[in-house]
Design an enzyme around this catalytic site. Structure first.
Site, short mmCIF file in Angstrom:
data_model
loop_
_atom_site.label_atom_id
_atom_site.label_comp_id
_atom_site.label_asym_id
_atom_site.label_seq_id
_atom_site.Cartn_x
_atom_site.Cartn_y
_atom_site.Cartn_z
N SER A 144 0.85 -0.93 0.29
CA SER A 144 -0.04 -0.24 0.20
C SER A 144 0.53 1.15 0.13
O SER A 144 0.54 2.48 -0.41
CB SER A 144 -0.85 0.05 1.14
N TYR A 185 14.02 -5.89 16.36
CA TYR A 185 14.19 -6.40 14.47
C TYR A 185 15.00 -6.73 14.14
O TYR A 185 14.79 -7.36 12.97
CB TYR A 185 14.02 -4.69 14.38
N LYS A 241 14.87 -9.42 11.78
CA LYS A 241 15.40 -10.52 9.92
C LYS A 241 15.89 -10.89 10.02
O LYS A 241 16.73 -11.26 8.87
CB LYS A 241 15.88 -8.18 9.87
N ILE A 278 16.43 3.58 3.69
CA ILE A 278 15.39 3.78 2.47
C ILE A 278 14.50 5.00 3.03
O ILE A 278 13.92 4.87 4.04
CB ILE A 278 14.63 2.65 1.89
#
Ligand code: NDP
Length: 242
Positions: free
Chosen positions: A12, A154, A158, A187
């Protein structure tokens, strides 16, 4: 190209949106997915249909195993198995480890790592039964490779995705289904909200953030026929960060 459909979780917005649009431009039909931002997902879907490609939207919480199963099974029953899947959706909940709440730990592990199982377990067997080449790309992170301060949860999730992707790659290689992991650095997306971006950019050899399109370009290559002999790899897009 015989018509191939690719599911991109979390498309999305952010990196997933860039991936879905790039893959549609390459000629694939797309399944856009979100958790609850249905308007954004529908906008992405419209952009894709305007390119002349087929597209539909699925929405479920990656952490909800039975919701994922129901939604994916219903979609595959109607439209058939996928050629490719991009496990992109993910969240972070950063905090120094001593201050990390049980909820911060659980949410991040459930969405990022359980999400791998919840999405890929229902779709892999139908992909194998197509008896044609297929592609799976997962999204890890520089944090999964190096570990990162404030991201014990995290980084664990990951890093787990890297191990899971490599193991699945071995299981699926002789079925001509490749499994690779893309590990972005910093990013420019909503995920960076609240981070000291200027400070971080100073540590990146390229001295800038990456763009979602730069990640999408790598995913598009990994989805292509040219990438048939690339599997079980972790490929970074990080401006030289590690
Ligand atoms: P964004 O926060 O911009 O977008 C996240 C996407 O994932 C949205 O589509 C969101 O849906 C979806 N999503 C989030 N949680 C869930 C959930 N529980 N169930 C279903 N869908 C969910 O993220 P990015 O584009 O920045 O990140 C994409 C991937 O890249 C993630 O896996 C992230 O960890 C990884 N990554 C990102 C980096 C960065 O610097 N941005 C660096 C390294 C890795 P909705 O819109 O409905 O909320």
């Amino acid at each position: 190209m015989s018509q191939k459909t690719i599911l991109v979780t979390g498309s999305s917005r952010g990196i997933g949106k860039a991936i879905a649009l790039r893959l549609a431009r390459e000629g694939y039909d797309m399944v856009v997915h979100c958790r609850n931002r249905l308007t954004e997902a529908a906008d992405v879907c419209n952009e894709i249909t305007q390119m002349g490609r087929q597209c539909r939207v699925l929405s479920f919480d990656l952490a909800d195993r039975s919701a994922a199963l129901l939604s994916l099974e219903a979609d595959m029953q109607t439209h058939g198995a996928y050629y490719g899947v991009v496990c992109n959706a993910g969240i972070s909940r950063d905090n120094a480890f001593p201050a990390m709440s049980p909820d911060d730990w659980d949410q991040v592990l459930r969405c990022n790592l359980d999400g791998f199982y919840n999405v890929l377990n229902p779709v892999v067997m139908p992909m194998v039964q197509r008896r044609k080449p297929g592609r799976i790309v997962t999204l890890s992170s520089v944090s999964g490779l190096m570990g990162n301060r404030g991201q014990v949860n995290y980084s664990a999730a990951k890093a787990g995705i890297i191990g899971a992707s490599k193991a699945l790659a071995i299981e699926l290689a002789k079925r001509k289904i490749t499994v690779n992991c893309v590990a972005p650095g910093l990013i420019e997306t909503d995920m960076l909200e609240g981070l000291p971006v200027e400070e971080i950019v100073a540590t990146i050899p390229a001295r800038r953030l990456g763009t979602p399109d730069e990640v999408a370009a790598l995913v598009a290559f990994l989805m292509s026929e040219d990438a048939a002999y690339i599997t079980r790899q972790v490929i970074s897009v990080n401006g030289g960060l590690c």
